[in-house]
Motif scaffolding. Structure first.
Motif, PDB file in Angstrom:
ATOM      1  N   GLY A  50       0.764  -1.053  -0.083  1.00  0.00           N
ATOM      2  CA  GLY A  50      -0.009   0.013   0.244  1.00  0.00           C
ATOM      3  C   GLY A  50       0.757   1.381  -0.058  1.00  0.00           C
ATOM      4  O   GLY A  50       2.078   1.395   0.100  1.00  0.00           O
ATOM      5  N   GLU A  51       0.253   2.258  -0.247  1.00  0.00           N
ATOM      6  CA  GLU A  51       0.834   3.485  -0.328  1.00  0.00           C
ATOM      7  C   GLU A  51       1.591   3.936   1.044  1.00  0.00           C
ATOM      8  O   GLU A  51       1.174   3.533   2.125  1.00  0.00           O
ATOM      9  CB  GLU A  51      -0.069   4.842  -0.626  1.00  0.00           C
ATOM     10  N   TRP A  52       2.605   4.773   1.169  1.00  0.00           N
ATOM     11  CA  TRP A  52       3.521   5.002   2.298  1.00  0.00           C
ATOM     12  C   TRP A  52       2.370   5.902   3.086  1.00  0.00           C
ATOM     13  O   TRP A  52       1.747   6.833   2.659  1.00  0.00           O
ATOM     14  CB  TRP A  52       4.427   5.941   1.785  1.00  0.00           C
ATOM     15  N   GLY A  53       2.099   5.603   4.410  1.00  0.00           N
ATOM     16  CA  GLY A  53       1.643   6.240   5.208  1.00  0.00           C
ATOM     17  C   GLY A  53       0.218   5.956   5.153  1.00  0.00           C
ATOM     18  O   GLY A  53      -0.671   6.786   5.784  1.00  0.00           O
ATOM     19  N   ALA A 172       3.822 -10.253   6.092  1.00  0.00           N
ATOM     20  CA  ALA A 172       4.957  -9.494   5.975  1.00  0.00           C
ATOM     21  C   ALA A 172       4.231  -7.869   5.235  1.00  0.00           C
ATOM     22  O   ALA A 172       3.488  -8.001   4.523  1.00  0.00           O
ATOM     23  CB  ALA A 172       5.844  -9.862   5.123  1.00  0.00           C
ATOM     24  N   ILE A 173       4.607  -6.945   5.815  1.00  0.00           N
ATOM     25  CA  ILE A 173       4.277  -5.692   5.786  1.00  0.00           C
ATOM     26  C   ILE A 173       5.211  -4.944   5.098  1.00  0.00           C
ATOM     27  O   ILE A 173       6.276  -4.595   5.493  1.00  0.00           O
ATOM     28  CB  ILE A 173       3.640  -4.727   6.957  1.00  0.00           C
ATOM     29  N   ALA A 174       5.154  -4.646   3.603  1.00  0.00           N
ATOM     30  CA  ALA A 174       6.147  -3.735   2.951  1.00  0.00           C
ATOM     31  C   ALA A 174       5.573  -2.354   2.644  1.00  0.00           C
ATOM     32  O   ALA A 174       4.592  -2.064   2.036  1.00  0.00           O
ATOM     33  CB  ALA A 174       6.183  -4.487   1.724  1.00  0.00           C
ATOM     34  N   HIS A 175       6.426  -1.384   3.254  1.00  0.00           N
ATOM     35  CA  HIS A 175       6.074   0.005   3.227  1.00  0.00           C
ATOM     36  C   HIS A 175       6.790   0.773   2.038  1.00  0.00           C
ATOM     37  O   HIS A 175       6.380   1.452   1.561  1.00  0.00           O
ATOM     38  CB  HIS A 175       6.554   0.865   4.588  1.00  0.00           C
ATOM     39  N   ASP A 176       7.640  -0.078   1.263  1.00  0.00           N
ATOM     40  CA  ASP A 176       8.293   0.478   0.171  1.00  0.00           C
ATOM     41  C   ASP A 176       7.991  -0.396  -1.230  1.00  0.00           C
ATOM     42  O   ASP A 176       8.021  -1.522  -1.073  1.00  0.00           O
ATOM     43  CB  ASP A 176       9.794   0.209   0.475  1.00  0.00           C
ATOM     44  N   ASP A 177       7.684   0.359  -2.054  1.00  0.00           N
ATOM     45  CA  ASP A 177       7.009  -0.169  -3.419  1.00  0.00           C
ATOM     46  C   ASP A 177       7.997  -0.882  -3.990  1.00  0.00           C
ATOM     47  O   ASP A 177       7.645  -1.962  -4.473  1.00  0.00           O
ATOM     48  CB  ASP A 177       6.754   0.998  -4.307  1.00  0.00           C
ATOM     49  N   LYS A 178       9.315  -0.605  -4.030  1.00  0.00           N
ATOM     50  CA  LYS A 178      10.330  -1.333  -4.482  1.00  0.00           C
ATOM     51  C   LYS A 178      10.669  -2.653  -4.123  1.00  0.00           C
ATOM     52  O   LYS A 178      10.672  -3.694  -4.646  1.00  0.00           O
ATOM     53  CB  LYS A 178      11.815  -0.636  -4.807  1.00  0.00           C
TER      54      LYS A 178
END
Length: 623
Positions: A50-53, A172-178
């Motif tokens: 998801g989007e940052w923030g 797993a939670i990915a905050h970074d799109d890359k």
């Protein structure tokens, strides 16, 4: 195996839809994680993106209660062993305490082999003990993946260990799109489901205003909730952190206004939408100082280039790109002036009086009978025709009588008349009108009513493409005609200053004779003083022989200050750029001083030679 899980998930969804909880009350994330929690050995992990923030962590933790999870943040984790230790800390607190006790027992041993070196224990031994005893009785949540030093390969290896060998449910939670993209490229090996989280804007909005605002501020912000939501949605930004800042900033803006302003709902609605859009765009770094320094002018410049370009059109400025995101607001709106926007978004200051003045000049609050005619005409959209027509007639009288001498007001009148000619509200052509505007300027110059150019270098900044918080009404087809009038005005005001040079020179002569230090501050740039003529080329209109005569005729204690004034005026390359037209004059002054040195003798000759500025000598040698 995955086919069976999919069938099981469908049955689970059917059961849920038949339950008491309505489907529209359950987010996709809640629905899937509720299903995932029912699996004992899923054999795959779930990736949350998801989007940052956007509040991914908050939503995941809300879906999986504390008693059903092991939450591990990878912030600062540098090795695989350290990551296992973090899991140990939440999943096996007793073993973690033993490890901590060992760590504290010997600084020397810890330096050699870490907390595991004591008594022959190594990280791998502790990990083996931990792996043997750990039970997959809860869901293991890995967060802040991108904030660790581990490679993607190592991260996936650890997660695979817990999924395949220890039979855990892993989220797993990915905050970074890359990073999320890297995971997704090999998701078939580990991740059986990917869920993209959307921000829970309504819920976050309520939480933010409860947390941060007093009662009155809450009521005000809530009143314009839909305006903020609309702009936030149009911005395509998902960050709840940005939303939080926006709510705080809008609250601060509204505190600057009077009850008169706040009682006008339409005005406040437009203001909140405009402010919110610019707030988001600047916080996302999509608009910067250059984008907002001259909004109207930037758009005009683009249209002018696009209209004259025969080939590929120029790139749209960032402001135009941003404007296309919002249907209900124009980011070029004069409801907030450029300088107010700069103060707020780049200076952190909310100038109360200027903010109120912007609103008072708008169509929402303007009093047609009291406002300058051009302000009424430019706001014709929301003012009665009778008032607009009366203002138009008054504006035309001002034009005929040459009664307006302020450059910004003149340019507003000129541009509005061009608009009216284009729209056939008035007769004539743009060519004829541009010529009439130039005659207007010439008449003011002849009568002495045209103000001379300002004394600072960029003296026209205050009315370049806008004035009094409003951009000039200039269409693409009128842009060249308006630019020609603007250039004519600048030249005329420079001529008006030239007409005043005899008076300026008379005043400076008095200072050379009586107060040379003040002369120094008047004609050269200094940290102190007025520096009124420091950046204005005018000495070339004065005879070099006359200047030197006044200089050497002044008290001898003044000579050094006069010499320093010229040295400072022409240093740092200014004589080659800003006041280049004085270069020949400066060389003539040098030649006159050398002539005086040769004509005199004794101390007088030496005295004159010692006050000749080195910069003049260099100019003479390099000509």
């Amino acid at each position: 195996m995955f086919r069976k899980l999919i069938d099981l998930y469908r049955k689970f969804c059917d059961f849920n839809s038949a339950g008491e909880k309505e489907a529209n009350m359950v987010s996709h994330l809640e629905e899937y994680l509720s299903f995932y929690q029912t699996l004992e050995e899923p054999g795959y992990a779930v990736l949350i993106t998801g989007e940052w923030g956007a509040g991914k962590t908050y939503q995941v933790l809300r879906c999986i209660p504390e008693k059903d999870r092991y939450y591990v943040s990878l912030f600062g984790v540098q090795t695989v062993e350290q990551l296992h230790a973090e899991v140990m800390a939440v999943a096996s607190p007793k073993l973690s305490k033993v490890s901590s006790s060992v760590s504290q027992s010997s600084e020397k041993v810890a330096a050699v082999g870490g907390v595991f070196a004591l008594a022959g224990l190594t990280p791998s031994v502790f990990n083996a003990i931990f792996m043997r005893d750990i039970k997959p009785d809860r869901t293991l949540i890995f967060d802040d993946l991108e904030r660790s030093s581990l490679t993607t390969k190592d991260l996936l290896g650890v997660m695979n260990l817990y999924v395949e060998h220890r039979k855990f449910r892993v989220v797993a939670i990915a905050h970074d799109d890359k990073l999320a993209s890297d995971f997704l490229q090999i998701k078939e090996k580990i991740f059986g489901q990917t869920i993209r989280v959307e921000a829970l804007v309504d819920e976050a909005f309520d939480s933010f205003i409860e947390e941060k605002l007093n009662r009155r501020a809450k009521d005000l912000i809530d009143k314009y909730r839909e305006d903020i939501f609309e702009i936030f949605t149009s911005s395509e930004v998902q960050s709840l952190r940005i939303l939080r800042h926006v709510i705080e900033d809008v609250s601060r803006l509204l505190r600057c206004l009077t009850d008169k302003h706040l009682s006008n709902y339409k005005a406040m609605s437009e203001l909140v939408r405009l402010f919110t859009a610019i707030d988001i765009e600047t916080r996302m770094s999509r608009l910067n100082r250059d984008s907002l320094s001259d909004r109207q002018g930037g758009i005009m410049e683009y249209h002018s280039k696009a209209g004259s370009s025969k080939g590929e059109k120029p790139e749209k400025p960032n402001l135009m790109v941003a404007n296309e995101r919002y249907n209900s607001i124009d980011l070029v709106s004069s409801l907030l002036s450029d300088d107010v926007i700069f103060s707020i978004f780049f200076g952190g200051r909310y100038p109360e009086e200027k903010i109120q003045a912007c609103l008072d000049s708008s169509s929402y609050f303007i009093e047609p009978s009291e406002a300058p005619p051009w302000k009424v005409v430019i706001n014709f959209d929301e003012i009665d025709d009778s008032a607009v027509e009366a203002a138009r007639e008054k504006m035309n009288r001002q034009f005929a009588e040459r009664s307006v001498t302020n450059s910004g007001e003149m340019l507003h009148i000129f541009s509005l008349k061009m608009m009216m000619v284009e729209k056939e509200i008035e007769t004539g052509s743009l060519e004829e009108l541009a010529a009439s505007c130039m005659v207007y300027i010439d008449d003011l110059l002849k009568s002495g009513d045209l103000p001379p150019r300002g004394t600072d270098w960029e003296w026209y900044d205050g009315f370049t493409r806008s004035y009094d918080g409003m951009g000039y009404w200039v269409s693409e087809s009128a842009a060249d005609h308006f630019k020609a009038v603007w250039d004519h005005l600048i030249m005329a005001r420079e001529k008006a200053l030239e007409n005043q040079i005899p008076k300026i020179w008379d005043d400076l002569k008095i200072l050379m004779l009586t107060d040379a230090k003040q002369f120094f501050e008047k004609v050269s740039p200094t940290a102190n003083g007025e520096n009124q003529y420091a950046m204005i080329p005018f000495f070339n209109h004065i005879l070099a022989e006359e200047f030197v005569g006044v200089w050497l005729g002044s008290p001898k204690q003044n000579w050094r200050y006069i010499s320093l004034a010229l040295a400072n005026r022409y240093s740092h390359g200014r004589i080659e750029h800003d006041i280049k037209v004085e270069k020949e004059w400066a060389i003539e002054v040098y030649n006159e001083l050398e002539r005086r040195v040769a004509a005199e003798s004794g101390f007088q000759s030496l005295r004159i030679s010692r006050v000749i500025p080195e910069v003049l000598r260099e100019l003479s040698e390099n000509q």
